[in-house]
Design a protein around this motif. Structure first.
Motif, PDB file in Angstrom:
ATOM      1  N   ASP A   1      17.785 -23.604   1.816  1.00  0.00           N
ATOM      2  CA  ASP A   1      18.839 -22.991   1.004  1.00  0.00           C
ATOM      3  C   ASP A   1      18.559 -23.013  -0.497  1.00  0.00           C
ATOM      4  O   ASP A   1      19.182 -22.273  -1.252  1.00  0.00           O
ATOM      5  CB  ASP A   1      20.207 -23.613   1.312  1.00  0.00           C
ATOM      6  N   SER A   2      17.604 -23.803  -0.939  1.00  0.00           N
ATOM      7  CA  SER A   2      17.275 -23.813  -2.369  1.00  0.00           C
ATOM      8  C   SER A   2      16.520 -22.556  -2.805  1.00  0.00           C
ATOM      9  O   SER A   2      16.367 -22.310  -4.000  1.00  0.00           O
ATOM     10  CB  SER A   2      16.432 -25.048  -2.706  1.00  0.00           C
ATOM     11  N   HIS A   3      16.076 -21.735  -1.829  1.00  0.00           N
ATOM     12  CA  HIS A   3      15.254 -20.564  -2.139  1.00  0.00           C
ATOM     13  C   HIS A   3      16.048 -19.262  -2.213  1.00  0.00           C
ATOM     14  O   HIS A   3      15.463 -18.200  -2.419  1.00  0.00           O
ATOM     15  CB  HIS A   3      14.140 -20.415  -1.093  1.00  0.00           C
ATOM     16  N   TYR A   4      17.367 -19.312  -2.042  1.00  0.00           N
ATOM     17  CA  TYR A   4      18.136 -18.072  -2.014  1.00  0.00           C
ATOM     18  C   TYR A   4      18.432 -17.517  -3.410  1.00  0.00           C
ATOM     19  O   TYR A   4      18.690 -16.323  -3.564  1.00  0.00           O
ATOM     20  CB  TYR A   4      19.493 -18.276  -1.315  1.00  0.00           C
ATOM     21  N   GLY A   5      18.440 -18.395  -4.411  1.00  0.00           N
ATOM     22  CA  GLY A   5      18.991 -18.049  -5.722  1.00  0.00           C
ATOM     23  C   GLY A   5      18.468 -16.774  -6.326  1.00  0.00           C
ATOM     24  O   GLY A   5      19.248 -15.906  -6.766  1.00  0.00           O
TER      25      GLY A   5
ATOM     26  N   LEU B   1      28.670  -3.756  10.381  1.00  0.00           N
ATOM     27  CA  LEU B   1      28.224  -3.422  11.733  1.00  0.00           C
ATOM     28  C   LEU B   1      28.988  -4.202  12.798  1.00  0.00           C
ATOM     29  O   LEU B   1      28.710  -4.063  13.991  1.00  0.00           O
ATOM     30  CB  LEU B   1      26.724  -3.707  11.867  1.00  0.00           C
ATOM     31  N   GLY B   2      29.919  -5.036  12.365  1.00  0.00           N
ATOM     32  CA  GLY B   2      30.706  -5.814  13.311  1.00  0.00           C
ATOM     33  C   GLY B   2      30.027  -7.072  13.801  1.00  0.00           C
ATOM     34  O   GLY B   2      30.453  -7.652  14.813  1.00  0.00           O
ATOM     35  N   LEU B   3      28.991  -7.528  13.101  1.00  0.00           N
ATOM     36  CA  LEU B   3      28.274  -8.736  13.510  1.00  0.00           C
ATOM     37  C   LEU B   3      28.998  -9.994  13.040  1.00  0.00           C
ATOM     38  O   LEU B   3      29.611 -10.016  11.971  1.00  0.00           O
ATOM     39  CB  LEU B   3      26.858  -8.723  12.929  1.00  0.00           C
ATOM     40  N   LYS B   4      28.898 -11.030  13.835  1.00  0.00           N
ATOM     41  CA  LYS B   4      29.391 -12.334  13.426  1.00  0.00           C
ATOM     42  C   LYS B   4      28.321 -13.014  12.578  1.00  0.00           C
ATOM     43  O   LYS B   4      27.119 -12.714  12.705  1.00  0.00           O
ATOM     44  CB  LYS B   4      29.760 -13.162  14.648  1.00  0.00           C
ATOM     45  N   THR B   5      28.771 -13.942  11.715  1.00  0.00           N
ATOM     46  CA  THR B   5      27.846 -14.466  10.714  1.00  0.00           C
ATOM     47  C   THR B   5      27.969 -15.978  10.542  1.00  0.00           C
ATOM     48  O   THR B   5      29.059 -16.543  10.580  1.00  0.00           O
ATOM     49  CB  THR B   5      28.123 -13.816   9.343  1.00  0.00           C
ATOM     50  N   THR B   6      26.824 -16.581  10.337  1.00  0.00           N
ATOM     51  CA  THR B   6      26.734 -17.949   9.853  1.00  0.00           C
ATOM     52  C   THR B   6      25.581 -17.966   8.859  1.00  0.00           C
ATOM     53  O   THR B   6      24.891 -16.957   8.682  1.00  0.00           O
ATOM     54  CB  THR B   6      26.525 -18.954  11.007  1.00  0.00           C
ATOM     55  N   GLY B   7      25.356 -19.104   8.218  1.00  0.00           N
ATOM     56  CA  GLY B   7      24.267 -19.160   7.246  1.00  0.00           C
ATOM     57  C   GLY B   7      24.004 -20.576   6.794  1.00  0.00           C
ATOM     58  O   GLY B   7      24.938 -21.346   6.593  1.00  0.00           O
ATOM     59  N   HIS B   8      22.723 -20.905   6.645  1.00  0.00           N
ATOM     60  CA  HIS B   8      22.336 -22.211   6.112  1.00  0.00           C
ATOM     61  C   HIS B   8      22.735 -22.267   4.642  1.00  0.00           C
ATOM     62  O   HIS B   8      22.145 -21.578   3.808  1.00  0.00           O
ATOM     63  CB  HIS B   8      20.826 -22.413   6.250  1.00  0.00           C
ATOM     64  N   LEU B   9      23.711 -23.088   4.336  1.00  0.00           N
ATOM     65  CA  LEU B   9      24.284 -23.087   2.995  1.00  0.00           C
ATOM     66  C   LEU B   9      24.895 -24.452   2.713  1.00  0.00           C
ATOM     67  O   LEU B   9      25.366 -25.129   3.629  1.00  0.00           O
ATOM     68  CB  LEU B   9      25.359 -22.003   2.911  1.00  0.00           C
ATOM     69  N   TYR B  10      24.840 -24.863   1.464  1.00  0.00           N
ATOM     70  CA  TYR B  10      25.402 -26.150   1.039  1.00  0.00           C
ATOM     71  C   TYR B  10      24.848 -27.307   1.878  1.00  0.00           C
ATOM     72  O   TYR B  10      25.526 -28.301   2.088  1.00  0.00           O
ATOM     73  CB  TYR B  10      26.931 -26.129   1.131  1.00  0.00           C
ATOM     74  N   GLU B  11      23.594 -27.158   2.328  1.00  0.00           N
ATOM     75  CA  GLU B  11      22.944 -28.274   3.034  1.00  0.00           C
ATOM     76  C   GLU B  11      22.428 -29.294   2.029  1.00  0.00           C
ATOM     77  O   GLU B  11      22.566 -30.505   2.220  1.00  0.00           O
ATOM     78  CB  GLU B  11      21.797 -27.759   3.903  1.00  0.00           C
ATOM     79  N   THR B  12      21.823 -28.781   0.958  1.00  0.00           N
ATOM     80  CA  THR B  12      21.282 -29.640  -0.091  1.00  0.00           C
ATOM     81  C   THR B  12      22.029 -29.358  -1.399  1.00  0.00           C
ATOM     82  O   THR B  12      22.656 -28.304  -1.551  1.00  0.00           O
ATOM     83  CB  THR B  12      19.785 -29.361  -0.304  1.00  0.00           C
ATOM     84  N   PRO B  13      21.939 -30.265  -2.364  1.00  0.00           N
ATOM     85  CA  PRO B  13      22.600 -30.000  -3.657  1.00  0.00           C
ATOM     86  C   PRO B  13      22.070 -28.759  -4.352  1.00  0.00           C
ATOM     87  O   PRO B  13      22.764 -28.176  -5.198  1.00  0.00           O
ATOM     88  CB  PRO B  13      22.282 -31.274  -4.469  1.00  0.00           C
ATOM     89  N   GLU B  14      20.845 -28.335  -4.012  1.00  0.00           N
ATOM     90  CA  GLU B  14      20.249 -27.144  -4.635  1.00  0.00           C
ATOM     91  C   GLU B  14      20.625 -25.858  -3.909  1.00  0.00           C
ATOM     92  O   GLU B  14      20.217 -24.766  -4.325  1.00  0.00           O
ATOM     93  CB  GLU B  14      18.720 -27.272  -4.664  1.00  0.00           C
ATOM     94  N   GLY B  15      21.375 -25.964  -2.815  1.00  0.00           N
ATOM     95  CA  GLY B  15      21.665 -24.786  -1.998  1.00  0.00           C
ATOM     96  C   GLY B  15      23.125 -24.402  -1.974  1.00  0.00           C
ATOM     97  O   GLY B  15      23.642 -23.985  -0.929  1.00  0.00           O
ATOM     98  N   CYS B  16      23.791 -24.517  -3.115  1.00  0.00           N
ATOM     99  CA  CYS B  16      25.234 -24.261  -3.194  1.00  0.00           C
ATOM    100  C   CYS B  16      25.489 -22.900  -3.833  1.00  0.00           C
ATOM    101  O   CYS B  16      25.325 -22.745  -5.055  1.00  0.00           O
ATOM    102  CB  CYS B  16      25.922 -25.375  -3.986  1.00  0.00           C
ATOM    103  N   TYR B  17      25.866 -21.933  -3.017  1.00  0.00           N
ATOM    104  CA  TYR B  17      26.090 -20.570  -3.494  1.00  0.00           C
ATOM    105  C   TYR B  17      27.463 -20.096  -3.041  1.00  0.00           C
ATOM    106  O   TYR B  17      27.604 -19.510  -1.960  1.00  0.00           O
ATOM    107  CB  TYR B  17      25.009 -19.622  -2.965  1.00  0.00           C
ATOM    108  N   PRO B  18      28.499 -20.312  -3.851  1.00  0.00           N
ATOM    109  CA  PRO B  18      29.845 -19.887  -3.441  1.00  0.00           C
ATOM    110  C   PRO B  18      29.951 -18.380  -3.239  1.00  0.00           C
ATOM    111  O   PRO B  18      30.836 -17.918  -2.507  1.00  0.00           O
ATOM    112  CB  PRO B  18      30.724 -20.365  -4.605  1.00  0.00           C
ATOM    113  N   GLU B  19      29.037 -17.620  -3.854  1.00  0.00           N
ATOM    114  CA  GLU B  19      29.088 -16.158  -3.715  1.00  0.00           C
ATOM    115  C   GLU B  19      28.888 -15.707  -2.262  1.00  0.00           C
ATOM    116  O   GLU B  19      29.332 -14.618  -1.881  1.00  0.00           O
ATOM    117  CB  GLU B  19      28.009 -15.503  -4.593  1.00  0.00           C
TER     118      GLU B  19
END
Length: 349
Positions: free
Chosen positions: A172-176, A192-210
């Protein structure tokens, strides 16, 4: 017998060490020579890493051998173990299909080959002697180009018989630097009607409220209750569930002690945010789901009431569980129906 759901398990990290070592012994002379004895391989494969990025490098080791030809071999053993040793009734298996396509092909050819990979995984997951409901989550990847990630979203939409959702992985630190891309892709997926999840807020560097508004569940998400508890009411209102994978945070150096998760569970329960306890990479950890439960209980991170609530939440938030109730409730209903019939027979005598 209790029956469980695991909502967060990676295909690449699901292969237990002994099965992978045996495969190398039979088919990979270089790895067999490097690890002639099993204990040395297990120590290498399951030891703690210093960072999440270092930990994720192990996925490339397995991805390189999970090909069109070998995927059924690994998936059969995965399902056998999940049914016999973990009592799983439901499993969402996630992976990046592009990374299972032949590397010698060009990008367009590899995109086309992804369809076959999803079909192979889907068909191999239907094992009659081990009746588990299994669905796939296709992962976009932080290190793949936009065109490939968009093709993964479109493939998920085209293959709903096998695929229940999309995810983004790769650390998650690489999304920025590409945040706008991933927001666009999630918007597209939701359209498209897809359900969603995502690797996020796992590490302190991976926090993207957007990204939060586009997720129905959050892969890991532990930094929200730890560092950003002000977001918890927002999650509760949106009915977003955290996929918490306890052993992962010790293996990646994200947490030093399992007891640190007590804050995660307590704050989430207080705020009304659901948590599903998951394995993430059961093979890399050599820890199965019931042991995740036991570790949390014995180290006083949660109590039995909280454990039951998390187990129920896993079925409630499962993307492809076809029933309104978890298996225990269905079994109780069947038993009550049988008891009623027996009572009626006795009364009629």
């Amino acid at each position: 017998m209790a029956l469980y759901a695991d909502l967060h398990r990676h295909l690449g990290g699901s292969v237990v060490p002994r099965i992978l070592w045996r495969y190398f012994k039979r088919h990979n002379p270089d790895m067999a020579q490097r690890f002639p004895e099993y204990p040395t391989f297990e120590e290498f494969y399951t030891r703690k890493r210093n960072t999440l990025d270092e930990y994720l490098e192990l996925h490339t080791l397995v991805e390189s051998v999970q090909t069109e030809q070998t995927l059924p071999y690994f998936i059969y053993r995965l399902i056998r173990g999940a049914y016999i040793f973990e009592n799983l009734a439901y499993l969402e298996l996630r992976y990046t299909p592009y990374l299972r396509t032949p590397e010698h092909l060009n990008q367009s050819q590899r995109i086309e080959a992804m369809t076959n990979i999803v079909q192979i995984v889907g068909k191999a997951s239907q094992v009659k002697e081990y009746p588990i409901i299994i669905s796939q989550i296709l992962c976009m990847h932080s290190r793949l180009p936009y065109e490939v990630n968009k093709a993964i979203v479109e493939l998920a939409a085209q293959m709903r018989d096998y695929v229940c959702a999309i995810d983004v992985a790769g650390g998650d630190s690489h999304y920025g630097e590409r945040l706008d891309e991933f927001i666009d892709l999630y918007k597209y997926a939701r359209s498209l009607g897809l359900k969603t999840t995502g690797h996020l807020y796992e590490t302190p560097e991976g926090c993207y409220p957007e990204l939060l508004p586009y997720l129905m569940r959050i892969g890991h998400g532990i930094q929200i209750p730890l560092k950003h508890p002000e977001l918890l009411p927002q999650l509760a209102e949106a009915n977003q569930c955290l996929e918490v994978c306890p052993t992962t945070y010790l293996k990646t150096g994200t947490l030093e002690d399992l007891y640190q998760l007590k804050t995660v569970f307590d704050r989430c329960f207080d705020a009304g945010v659901d948590i599903a306890i998951c394995t993430d990479n059961a093979g890399l950890h050599n820890v199965r789901l019931p042991f995740e439960f036991e570790n949390l209980l014995t180290q006083d991170v949660i109590d039995f009431h909280q454990l039951q609530a998390c187990q129920d939440a896993a079925f409630r938030h499962a993307f492809a569980w076809p029933y309104k109730e978890p298996p225990a409730s269905l079994l109780i209903g069947l038993l009550n129906d049988d008891s009623s019939e027996e009572e009626q027979e006795l009364l009629s005598v």
